[in-house]
Motif scaffolding. Structure first.
Motif, PDB file in Angstrom:
ATOM      1  N   TRP A  17      -4.280   3.848  -8.184  1.00  0.00           N
ATOM      2  CA  TRP A  17      -4.741   2.860  -7.208  1.00  0.00           C
ATOM      3  C   TRP A  17      -4.854   1.470  -7.816  1.00  0.00           C
ATOM      4  O   TRP A  17      -4.630   0.467  -7.130  1.00  0.00           O
ATOM      5  CB  TRP A  17      -6.076   3.305  -6.605  1.00  0.00           C
ATOM      6  N   ALA A  18      -5.217   1.379  -9.074  1.00  0.00           N
ATOM      7  CA  ALA A  18      -5.300   0.067  -9.721  1.00  0.00           C
ATOM      8  C   ALA A  18      -3.933  -0.599  -9.761  1.00  0.00           C
ATOM      9  O   ALA A  18      -3.798  -1.808  -9.523  1.00  0.00           O
ATOM     10  CB  ALA A  18      -5.860   0.211 -11.132  1.00  0.00           C
ATOM     11  N   GLN A  19      -2.906   0.179 -10.045  1.00  0.00           N
ATOM     12  CA  GLN A  19      -1.557  -0.373 -10.090  1.00  0.00           C
ATOM     13  C   GLN A  19      -1.118  -0.874  -8.709  1.00  0.00           C
ATOM     14  O   GLN A  19      -0.405  -1.872  -8.601  1.00  0.00           O
ATOM     15  CB  GLN A  19      -0.578   0.675 -10.623  1.00  0.00           C
ATOM     16  N   LYS A  20      -1.557  -0.184  -7.638  1.00  0.00           N
ATOM     17  CA  LYS A  20      -1.247  -0.646  -6.277  1.00  0.00           C
ATOM     18  C   LYS A  20      -1.875  -2.011  -6.026  1.00  0.00           C
ATOM     19  O   LYS A  20      -1.260  -2.894  -5.414  1.00  0.00           O
ATOM     20  CB  LYS A  20      -1.758   0.364  -5.245  1.00  0.00           C
ATOM     21  N   ALA A  21      -3.108  -2.186  -6.481  1.00  0.00           N
ATOM     22  CA  ALA A  21      -3.788  -3.472  -6.309  1.00  0.00           C
ATOM     23  C   ALA A  21      -3.053  -4.575  -7.055  1.00  0.00           C
ATOM     24  O   ALA A  21      -2.908  -5.696  -6.544  1.00  0.00           O
ATOM     25  CB  ALA A  21      -5.231  -3.365  -6.792  1.00  0.00           C
ATOM     26  N   VAL A  22      -2.580  -4.265  -8.249  1.00  0.00           N
ATOM     27  CA  VAL A  22      -1.838  -5.252  -9.036  1.00  0.00           C
ATOM     28  C   VAL A  22      -0.539  -5.623  -8.328  1.00  0.00           C
ATOM     29  O   VAL A  22      -0.179  -6.806  -8.226  1.00  0.00           O
ATOM     30  CB  VAL A  22      -1.559  -4.715 -10.452  1.00  0.00           C
TER      31      VAL A  22
END
Length: 296
Positions: free
Chosen positions: A17-22
């Motif tokens: 999910w962090a990578q999606k935000a990035v």
């Protein structure tokens, strides 16, 4: 801490999910170990948060990485810090702050774990969250409590801790929170903290309402916003970035003033407007903000 327009909350136990935000363009990712993580998943969330910090540092060093640990009155905060205080962690979003005492306690813990991780002391900053009635009353002391304090995040959400604590009825217009949002901005500025942060807009599909909320907070003095959905990142980044037309005008103003200065003058006539050093300081600040955003 650099200016942060969009700070995306990510449940730390949700892989990827962090990578999606990035990818959606977030200036900062907040790996949440507190409210969004069920009790049985706390240990897994800590381990995955540590892995995510390492990954983001390696693949996206331009993104600011924050962690919201569990509060000091739980059994988790020590384990949280032991797991996440490492190279690549920029700061902590501190929950359940009531006064300067909690800030000082977290600062002392951070120094211990920085030493354990062979980090430079003081390298991990903190952003106290104003989500309790006591923290709102004590926001000036909190902002000035310790050199690690980089900003304040003031909560103004519907049906959350702050609305229950204060007892207000939330509206999209926000008059019920105007006083304490303004007070938080003043507390930041008085303590030399240039980038106060507000949160958050919970109406996921209402992007027009999100824009109005962000624009109102920008006019009030906030420079960034905490988010709970990646679909909000583009709107918020746009609102909190200086208008290119304004930036161009300020660049021309600075040039005109500097030309007047070279002639021994303390003011200039710029496009029909009298400007002096006070106006130019404002212009330089906006131009610097725009350049900081474009460099990341």
């Amino acid at each position: 801490m650099r200016p942060l327009r969009s700070l995306q909350f990510v449940p730390a136990h949700r892989e990827g999910w962090a990578q999606k935000a990035v990818r959606a363009g977030a200036d900062a990712v907040i790996l949440d170990l507190e409210d969004s993580v069920p009790e049985p998943s706390k240990a897994d969330a800590r381990a995955l948060a540590a892995e995510t910090i390492d990954t983001l540092r390696r693949e996206h060093p331009e993104v600011t990485v924050l962690v919201r640990p569990n509060p000091l009155d739980t059994d988790h905060f020590g384990r949280d810090l032991a797991a996440v205080v490492r190279a690549g962690l920029d700061g902590l979003l501190l929950p359940k702050v009531y006064g300067a005492r909690e800030v000082l306690d977290f600062a002392a813990l951070l120094e211990h774990f920085e030493i354990e991780a062979a980090l430079i002391r003081g390298s991990v900053e903190v952003i106290p969250t104003l989500e309790t009635a006591k923290s709102l009353v004590n926001c000036e002391a909190i902002a000035a409590a310790h050199p690690r304090v980089a900003s304040l995040m003031v909560a103004a959400a519907r049906d959350a801790d702050v609305s229950r604590e204060v007892g207000f009825e939330w509206t999209a217009e926000g008059l019920e929170t105007l006083h304490y949002r303004s007070k938080a901005v003043l507390a930041c500025r008085a303590a030399g903290l240039a980038h106060p942060i507000v949160g958050l807009w919970q109406e996921i599909a209402d992007l027009d309402g999100l824009r109005r909320f962000a624009e109102g907070n920008r006019r009030l003095g906030f420079t960034g916003q905490v988010l709970i959905h990646p679909s909000h990142i583009e709107t918020v980044n746009d609102v909190y970035a200086p208008d290119p037309k304004v930036v161009d005008r300020f660049r021309r103003m600075i040039e005109a003033f500097e030309q007047a200065q070279a002639k021994g003058q303390a003011a200039a006539l710029f496009e029909g407007e009298h400007v002096d050093i006070a106006h130019v300081k404002t212009a330089r600040g906006v131009v610097a903000l725009a350049e900081s955003i474009s460099s990341h």
